[in-house]
Scaffold this motif. Structure first.
Motif, PDB file in Angstrom:
ATOM      1  N   LEU A   1      49.673  19.853  -4.744  1.00 18.96           N
ATOM      2  CA  LEU A   1      50.967  20.238  -4.161  1.00 18.96           C
ATOM      3  C   LEU A   1      51.211  21.703  -4.510  1.00 18.96           C
ATOM      4  O   LEU A   1      51.239  22.055  -5.696  1.00 18.96           O
TER       5      LEU A   1
ATOM      6  N   SER B   1      57.524  23.036  -1.347  1.00 21.64           N
ATOM      7  CA  SER B   1      56.201  22.564  -1.793  1.00 21.64           C
ATOM      8  C   SER B   1      55.520  21.865  -0.626  1.00 21.64           C
ATOM      9  O   SER B   1      56.185  21.294   0.251  1.00 21.64           O
ATOM     10  N   ARG B   2      54.193  21.929  -0.635  1.00 17.79           N
ATOM     11  CA  ARG B   2      53.418  21.369   0.473  1.00 17.79           C
ATOM     12  C   ARG B   2      52.109  20.794  -0.065  1.00 17.79           C
ATOM     13  O   ARG B   2      51.488  21.376  -0.956  1.00 17.79           O
ATOM     14  N   ILE B   3      51.687  19.665   0.490  1.00 14.21           N
ATOM     15  CA  ILE B   3      50.394  19.077   0.088  1.00 14.21           C
ATOM     16  C   ILE B   3      49.281  19.868   0.769  1.00 14.21           C
ATOM     17  O   ILE B   3      49.276  20.033   1.992  1.00 14.21           O
TER      18      ILE B   3
ATOM     19  N   LEU C   1      55.816  12.843  -7.405  1.00 20.84           N
ATOM     20  CA  LEU C   1      55.804  13.858  -6.344  1.00 20.84           C
ATOM     21  C   LEU C   1      57.157  14.579  -6.292  1.00 20.84           C
ATOM     22  O   LEU C   1      57.221  15.800  -6.101  1.00 20.84           O
TER      23      LEU C   1
ATOM     24  N   LEU D   1      57.381  19.005   1.651  1.00 22.59           N
ATOM     25  CA  LEU D   1      58.298  17.932   1.276  1.00 22.59           C
ATOM     26  C   LEU D   1      59.687  18.247   1.836  1.00 22.59           C
ATOM     27  O   LEU D   1      60.242  19.311   1.568  1.00 22.59           O
TER      28      LEU D   1
ATOM     29  N   ASP E   1      57.709  18.493  -6.936  1.00 20.07           N
ATOM     30  CA  ASP E   1      58.390  19.281  -5.901  1.00 20.07           C
ATOM     31  C   ASP E   1      59.537  20.088  -6.516  1.00 20.07           C
ATOM     32  O   ASP E   1      59.682  21.285  -6.249  1.00 20.07           O
TER      33      ASP E   1
END
Ligand code: ACO
Length: 325
Positions: free
Chosen positions: A173, A5-7, A126, A181, A130
């Motif tokens: 996310l 997962s990535r913001i 978060l 993450l 994730d």
């Protein structure tokens, strides 16, 4: 191929009413409570905070932050398939603030729920998002921290009422082939309930107990510095990184002295510490995503930077998340 997962976008929102220490001191003096700008700045680093109007709740602050995060990510509300709101000041006992916020965004169907871990709420939320993304349960999540702590402050207790403010922060996310993450480290120890709590609830149509925040500041202070350091080291170890890899430290914004102490223990230069507590006060679960968004929009945090988020709060709860932005 691994799934991570990535913001992809951040957003925040502060209610327009800004109250400086001097203004707050004047208001409190009218009720016989003595405080000063000097005392608040010296002990906490706080200079001002924002307060929401009485008819504005966490879902309202949160939906503004969420829209800004969506815009930054180039996404529409309809792209979202998971909403998690971290809050200790929900609009209602139930349903969750997340479902109310979902409706305000004009979407339906995706799972939406609240996480309650007080000031650690955002790092908890978060981590949950994730995990749901990695397992394929979700692909594009909105993770929001939103609080109206002004509703639960005891305005006759100068040791707590000068510390907190209202606000919201959010991130989008998304599932990614490359890690955003990197690792997470969460903890709780319920034996410390008494040092930081709102010891009230509703029952039989009445409020039972005391529905206002109570804190043993010194006990919280001592515990916070130790556990934040432990979480920081644990998350670095899990991610196989070192202190030298940290570009930005974004701790829960409660007290500048705790934040600086944490940075010092990690041997980080002061300019790697993101500070918004001076302008926002302690906004509990909103403080980390608010500070992250301020750091992103001011050009500090850039794509590829390694960021450590650290939360600590009532419960006692604490934890850290390490991510590549
Ligand atoms: N204005 C003026 N004087 C004050 C005020 C005030 N607002 N509040 C307390 N004082 C006085 C006290 O009465 C005391 O006076 P005395 O010496 O005559 O008895 C003196 O200031 C010192 O009080 P302490 O409580 O010892 O002050 P301390 O240096 O510990 O600072 C503080 C208090 C700021 C609360 C500090 O303990 C702290 O930051 N603790 C951590 C709190 C925290 O991080 N909370 C958030 C984590 S979790 C969450 O966010 C929900």
């Amino acid at each position: 191929m691994s799934r991570y997962s990535r913001i992809t976008g951040t957003g925040s929102f502060l209610p327009p009413k800004r109250v400086t220490n001097a203004e707050l001191a004047t208001q409190l003096a009218a009720n016989g409570i003595e405080t000063s700008d000097e005392w608040i700045v010296e002990r906490t680093g706080i200079r001002a905070r924002h307060f929401a109007e009485p008819d504005v709740g966490s879902s309202e602050l949160g939906v503004h932050a969420a829209r800004r995060a969506l815009e930054a990510a180039g996404r529409q509300p309809s792209d979202i398939d998971l909403i998690i709101v971290a809050t200790s000041t929900p609009d209602m006992v139930f349903p969750s603030t997340a479902t109310i916020l979902q409706n305000k965004l004009g979407i339906a169907g995706c799972p939406a729920f609240d996480v309650q871990a007080v000031c650690s709420g955002f790092v908890y939320a978060l981590t949950v998002a994730d995990a749901m993304i990695r397992t394929g349960t979700a692909s594009r999540a909105l993770v929001i921290g939103s609080e109206v702590f002004s509703r639960i402050l005891d305005w006759t207790d100068r040791t707590t009422c000068v510390l907190f403010g209202d606000g919201a922060g959010a991130v989008v996310l998304e599932a990614s082939d490359t890690p955003g993450l990197l690792a997470s480290d969460l903890h709780a120890d319920g034996k410390h309930v008494e040092i930081l709590c709102v010891p009230g609830g509703v029952s039989g149509g009445k409020v039972h107990g005391n529905p206002l925040l109570r804190m043993d500041g010194q006990a919280v202070f001592k515990l916070a510095v130790g556990v934040l350091d432990q979480a920081a080291r644990a998350v670095l170890k899990k991610a196989e990184r070192t202190e030298a890899d940290i570009d930005w430290l974004i701790p829960h914004q409660a007290n500048i002295r705790i934040m600086q102490g944490t940075a010092r223990k990690l041997k980080l230069p002061a300019d790697k510490l993101v500070v918004t507590v001076d302008q926002h006060g302690n906004t509990s679960a909103a403080s980390i995503p608010l500070a992250l968004d301020v750091a992103v929009r001011s050009g500090k945090v850039r794509q590829g930077d390694t960021v450590m988020l650290e939360g600590v709060g009532g419960g006692f709860t604490w934890g850290a998340v390490l991510l590549d932005f």
